[in-house]
Design a protein around this motif. Structure first.
Motif, PDB file in Angstrom:
ATOM      1  N   TYR A  17      59.015   0.257  -9.715  1.00 45.99           N
ATOM      2  CA  TYR A  17      57.912   1.151 -10.077  1.00 45.99           C
ATOM      3  C   TYR A  17      56.573   0.443  -9.922  1.00 45.99           C
ATOM      4  O   TYR A  17      55.597   1.031  -9.437  1.00 45.99           O
ATOM      5  CB  TYR A  17      58.106   1.636 -11.510  1.00 45.99           C
ATOM      6  N   ALA A  18      56.527  -0.830 -10.304  1.00 46.70           N
ATOM      7  CA  ALA A  18      55.290  -1.589 -10.140  1.00 46.70           C
ATOM      8  C   ALA A  18      54.941  -1.758  -8.668  1.00 46.70           C
ATOM      9  O   ALA A  18      53.778  -1.672  -8.276  1.00 46.70           O
ATOM     10  CB  ALA A  18      55.423  -2.956 -10.805  1.00 46.70           C
ATOM     11  N   GLY A  19      55.966  -1.963  -7.857  1.00 49.59           N
ATOM     12  CA  GLY A  19      55.727  -2.183  -6.433  1.00 49.59           C
ATOM     13  C   GLY A  19      55.638  -0.915  -5.607  1.00 49.59           C
ATOM     14  O   GLY A  19      55.520  -0.986  -4.380  1.00 49.59           O
ATOM     15  N   ARG A  20      55.722   0.253  -6.269  1.00 50.53           N
ATOM     16  CA  ARG A  20      55.715   1.550  -5.571  1.00 50.53           C
ATOM     17  C   ARG A  20      56.753   1.557  -4.449  1.00 50.53           C
ATOM     18  O   ARG A  20      56.521   2.069  -3.343  1.00 50.53           O
ATOM     19  CB  ARG A  20      54.324   1.860  -5.011  1.00 50.53           C
ATOM     20  N   ASP A  21      57.919   0.988  -4.775  1.00 46.94           N
ATOM     21  CA  ASP A  21      58.997   0.853  -3.798  1.00 46.94           C
ATOM     22  C   ASP A  21      59.936   2.051  -3.931  1.00 46.94           C
ATOM     23  O   ASP A  21      60.891   2.033  -4.713  1.00 46.94           O
ATOM     24  CB  ASP A  21      59.745  -0.458  -4.042  1.00 46.94           C
ATOM     25  N   THR A  22      59.674   3.092  -3.149  1.00 47.09           N
ATOM     26  CA  THR A  22      60.444   4.334  -3.261  1.00 47.09           C
ATOM     27  C   THR A  22      61.911   4.106  -2.936  1.00 47.09           C
ATOM     28  O   THR A  22      62.804   4.659  -3.598  1.00 47.09           O
ATOM     29  CB  THR A  22      59.870   5.408  -2.319  1.00 47.09           C
ATOM     30  N   LEU A  23      62.217   3.293  -1.919  1.00 47.61           N
ATOM     31  CA  LEU A  23      63.602   3.036  -1.537  1.00 47.61           C
ATOM     32  C   LEU A  23      64.367   2.383  -2.689  1.00 47.61           C
ATOM     33  O   LEU A  23      65.508   2.760  -2.983  1.00 47.61           O
ATOM     34  CB  LEU A  23      63.646   2.141  -0.300  1.00 47.61           C
ATOM     35  N   ALA A  24      63.734   1.408  -3.375  1.00 49.19           N
ATOM     36  CA  ALA A  24      64.397   0.744  -4.501  1.00 49.19           C
ATOM     37  C   ALA A  24      64.627   1.727  -5.652  1.00 49.19           C
ATOM     38  O   ALA A  24      65.662   1.678  -6.331  1.00 49.19           O
ATOM     39  CB  ALA A  24      63.561  -0.441  -4.978  1.00 49.19           C
ATOM     40  N   LEU A  25      63.699   2.653  -5.860  1.00 46.11           N
ATOM     41  CA  LEU A  25      63.871   3.662  -6.908  1.00 46.11           C
ATOM     42  C   LEU A  25      65.011   4.607  -6.545  1.00 46.11           C
ATOM     43  O   LEU A  25      65.804   5.003  -7.400  1.00 46.11           O
ATOM     44  CB  LEU A  25      62.569   4.444  -7.117  1.00 46.11           C
ATOM     45  N   VAL A  26      65.103   4.972  -5.267  1.00 44.77           N
ATOM     46  CA  VAL A  26      66.210   5.829  -4.810  1.00 44.77           C
ATOM     47  C   VAL A  26      67.537   5.136  -5.072  1.00 44.77           C
ATOM     48  O   VAL A  26      68.488   5.733  -5.605  1.00 44.77           O
ATOM     49  CB  VAL A  26      66.051   6.168  -3.313  1.00 44.77           C
ATOM     50  N   GLU A  27      67.634   3.878  -4.704  1.00 40.62           N
ATOM     51  CA  GLU A  27      68.882   3.126  -4.906  1.00 40.62           C
ATOM     52  C   GLU A  27      69.237   3.036  -6.388  1.00 40.62           C
ATOM     53  O   GLU A  27      70.399   3.174  -6.774  1.00 40.62           O
ATOM     54  CB  GLU A  27      68.745   1.724  -4.310  1.00 40.62           C
ATOM     55  N   LEU A  28      68.226   2.811  -7.230  1.00 37.43           N
ATOM     56  CA  LEU A  28      68.472   2.679  -8.666  1.00 37.43           C
ATOM     57  C   LEU A  28      68.994   3.981  -9.259  1.00 37.43           C
ATOM     58  O   LEU A  28      70.042   4.005  -9.911  1.00 37.43           O
ATOM     59  CB  LEU A  28      67.184   2.251  -9.379  1.00 37.43           C
ATOM     60  N   PHE A  29      68.276   5.082  -9.034  1.00 37.29           N
ATOM     61  CA  PHE A  29      68.664   6.344  -9.674  1.00 37.29           C
ATOM     62  C   PHE A  29      69.948   6.909  -9.071  1.00 37.29           C
ATOM     63  O   PHE A  29      70.755   7.522  -9.778  1.00 37.29           O
ATOM     64  CB  PHE A  29      67.516   7.350  -9.594  1.00 37.29           C
ATOM     65  N   CYS A  30      70.162   6.691  -7.778  1.00 41.44           N
ATOM     66  CA  CYS A  30      71.418   7.148  -7.173  1.00 41.44           C
ATOM     67  C   CYS A  30      72.617   6.374  -7.734  1.00 41.44           C
ATOM     68  O   CYS A  30      73.711   6.922  -7.877  1.00 41.44           O
ATOM     69  CB  CYS A  30      71.364   6.992  -5.651  1.00 41.44           C
ATOM     70  N   SER A  31      72.398   5.109  -8.073  1.00 37.31           N
ATOM     71  CA  SER A  31      73.505   4.304  -8.616  1.00 37.31           C
ATOM     72  C   SER A  31      73.929   4.770 -10.006  1.00 37.31           C
ATOM     73  O   SER A  31      75.021   4.441 -10.484  1.00 37.31           O
ATOM     74  CB  SER A  31      73.089   2.828  -8.687  1.00 37.31           C
ATOM     75  N   MET A  32      73.072   5.572 -10.675  1.00 36.65           N
ATOM     76  CA  MET A  32      73.382   6.024 -12.030  1.00 36.65           C
ATOM     77  C   MET A  32      73.810   7.482 -12.094  1.00 36.65           C
ATOM     78  O   MET A  32      74.112   8.002 -13.162  1.00 36.65           O
ATOM     79  CB  MET A  32      72.163   5.806 -12.950  1.00 36.65           C
ATOM     80  N   GLU A  33      73.848   8.156 -10.939  1.00 34.75           N
ATOM     81  CA  GLU A  33      74.120   9.597 -10.927  1.00 34.75           C
ATOM     82  C   GLU A  33      75.479   9.972 -11.519  1.00 34.75           C
ATOM     83  O   GLU A  33      75.630  11.052 -12.091  1.00 34.75           O
ATOM     84  CB  GLU A  33      74.031  10.131  -9.500  1.00 34.75           C
ATOM     85  N   LYS A  34      76.471   9.104 -11.383  1.00 30.06           N
ATOM     86  CA  LYS A  34      77.815   9.432 -11.856  1.00 30.06           C
ATOM     87  C   LYS A  34      78.117   8.828 -13.228  1.00 30.06           C
ATOM     88  O   LYS A  34      79.256   8.851 -13.683  1.00 30.06           O
ATOM     89  CB  LYS A  34      78.857   8.968 -10.828  1.00 30.06           C
ATOM     90  N   TRP A  35      77.097   8.318 -13.872  1.00 34.57           N
ATOM     91  CA  TRP A  35      77.268   7.752 -15.204  1.00 34.57           C
ATOM     92  C   TRP A  35      77.510   8.856 -16.234  1.00 34.57           C
ATOM     93  O   TRP A  35      77.198  10.041 -15.999  1.00 34.57           O
ATOM     94  CB  TRP A  35      76.020   6.977 -15.613  1.00 34.57           C
ATOM     95  N   LYS A  36      78.002   8.439 -17.402  1.00 36.28           N
ATOM     96  CA  LYS A  36      78.080   9.342 -18.542  1.00 36.28           C
ATOM     97  C   LYS A  36      76.742   9.318 -19.292  1.00 36.28           C
ATOM     98  O   LYS A  36      75.940   8.399 -19.124  1.00 36.28           O
ATOM     99  CB  LYS A  36      79.209   8.908 -19.492  1.00 36.28           C
ATOM    100  N   ARG A  37      76.541  10.332 -20.126  1.00 35.16           N
ATOM    101  CA  ARG A  37      75.280  10.411 -20.865  1.00 35.16           C
ATOM    102  C   ARG A  37      75.054   9.192 -21.756  1.00 35.16           C
ATOM    103  O   ARG A  37      73.929   8.711 -21.881  1.00 35.16           O
ATOM    104  CB  ARG A  37      75.249  11.689 -21.724  1.00 35.16           C
ATOM    105  N   ASN A  38      76.135   8.719 -22.390  1.00 36.41           N
ATOM    106  CA  ASN A  38      75.954   7.576 -23.296  1.00 36.41           C
ATOM    107  C   ASN A  38      75.720   6.269 -22.551  1.00 36.41           C
ATOM    108  O   ASN A  38      75.429   5.248 -23.163  1.00 36.41           O
ATOM    109  CB  ASN A  38      77.151   7.440 -24.245  1.00 36.41           C
ATOM    110  N   GLN A  39      75.842   6.282 -21.213  1.00 41.26           N
ATOM    111  CA  GLN A  39      75.467   5.120 -20.408  1.00 41.26           C
ATOM    112  C   GLN A  39      74.004   5.215 -19.979  1.00 41.26           C
ATOM    113  O   GLN A  39      73.291   4.218 -19.949  1.00 41.26           O
ATOM    114  CB  GLN A  39      76.358   5.010 -19.162  1.00 41.26           C
ATOM    115  N   LEU A  40      73.583   6.434 -19.642  1.00 36.99           N
ATOM    116  CA  LEU A  40      72.208   6.623 -19.175  1.00 36.99           C
ATOM    117  C   LEU A  40      71.194   6.506 -20.313  1.00 36.99           C
ATOM    118  O   LEU A  40      70.116   5.930 -20.123  1.00 36.99           O
ATOM    119  CB  LEU A  40      72.074   7.986 -18.494  1.00 36.99           C
TER     120      LEU A  40
END
Length: 317
Positions: A222-245
């Motif tokens: 977020y500090a580096g305005r790195d959209t690709l890194a943000l995509v990778e981060l949020f996509c890696s959490m898409e299949k998590w459970k609520r108590n993990q997120l």
């Protein structure tokens, strides 16, 4: 040793030493101050002093002191149930019964109430009965964030001890000793945000060290305005459970809030927050704080984790 373990509060410590030397200790004390102010440290030292077998209590080296300071003295009883929001009346009644059994090996039978502010009305009334007519060997240490949480009749039967914040240099010296690997900026930030209380400063430094890896990844991206890194981060959490997120989101909120504080010139602990503050505007940070707040609310409102992650990506990139 005496009261050296308790930093600051020199007037209070001098008064206690004088009372101990003259044999004029009260049977009940109310220790007040915010979290991290030293109430538990002082209670341990007072309990040890009441049982100490040395010439200048608490000596810290006699058998009674060692037991008291390690929490193993049979005549020092902790009256609490950490799993309960309030301290129930039955615990106080049990402690009251135990109090009238003479000490096993010590001079006093000491009851410590670490959450006196959480005694419910019935529990306070049960405590009041024994405070009014305690056995001559009985002693009470009540710890509370604020004296106003207790009945006036209880407060009137206790000597109140209000713990004071440490001066800046004493606090910084203690943090340097306890966290030698942290940079000066972190010590300064923890001292500034703690209100002068060592326990709070330590909690801030320890909490920052326990940051989840996802929160650290977010800060960098977020500090580096790195959209690709943000995509990778949020996509890696898409299949998590609520108590993990949820724990990740709960760390993002103070991270962003600290970044906003840093934008306003306040010292902050997190290097990630400082980096974000350097590269994101105040308006962006206000919007991001609201976005994460809404995402956390949605997390517990049965919105799918995948949808939350996708929405966060759109709002925060």
């Amino acid at each position: 040793m005496r009261f050296a373990e308790l930093l600051g509060n020199e007037t209070l410590k001098a008064q206690f030493c004088a009372a101990l030397d003259s044999g004029r200790l009260s049977h009940s004390y109310l220790l007040t101050g915010p979290a991290g102010s030293g109430k538990h440290t002082l209670a341990r030292l007072l309990a040890a002093a009441m049982e100490c077998e040395g010439p200048q209590p608490p000596c810290g080296v006699c058998r009674a002191c060692r037991k008291a300071l390690s929490g193993n003295h049979p005549d020092i009883l902790m009256v609490d149930d950490p799993e309960r929001k309030q301290v129930p009346v039955n615990l106080v009644r049990q402690a009251r019964t135990e109090l009238f059994v003479r000490p096993n090996e010590g001079r006093r039978k000491v009851l410590i109430f670490p959450r006196a502010q959480d005694l419910n009305a019935s529990a306070q009334n049960a405590l009041l009965k024994v405070l009014e007519e305690p056995p001559d060997y009985g002693a009470f240490l009540l710890l509370a964030r604020s004296p106003e949480a207790l009945l006036p009749t209880i407060r009137s039967r206790c000597v109140e001890l209000r713990l004071s914040p440490l001066d800046r240099e004493t606090l910084l010296d203690a943090l340097r000793q306890r966290f030698p690997d942290r940079p000066e900026a972190d010590w300064e930030a923890a001292a500034a945000r703690s209100g002068g209380f060592l326990g709070q400063a330590e909690a801030l430094l320890q909490g920052d060290a326990l940051q989840l890896p996802q929160a650290a990844q977010f800060a960098e991206a977020y500090a580096g305005r790195d959209t690709l890194a943000l995509v990778e981060l949020f996509c890696s959490m898409e299949k998590w459970k609520r108590n993990q997120l949820a724990p990740v989101l709960e760390q993002l909120r103070p991270l962003l809030a600290q970044a906003l504080q840093a934008r306003q010139g306040c010292p902050v602990l997190s290097p990630g927050a400082r980096a974000i503050a350097e590269r994101r505007t105040a308006q962006e940070l206000l919007s991001a704080c609201e976005t994460v707040r809404q995402a956390l609310e949605d997390c517990w409102a049965n919105v799918s984790v995948a949808n939350i992650c996708a929405w966060l990506l759109v709002q925060l990139r």
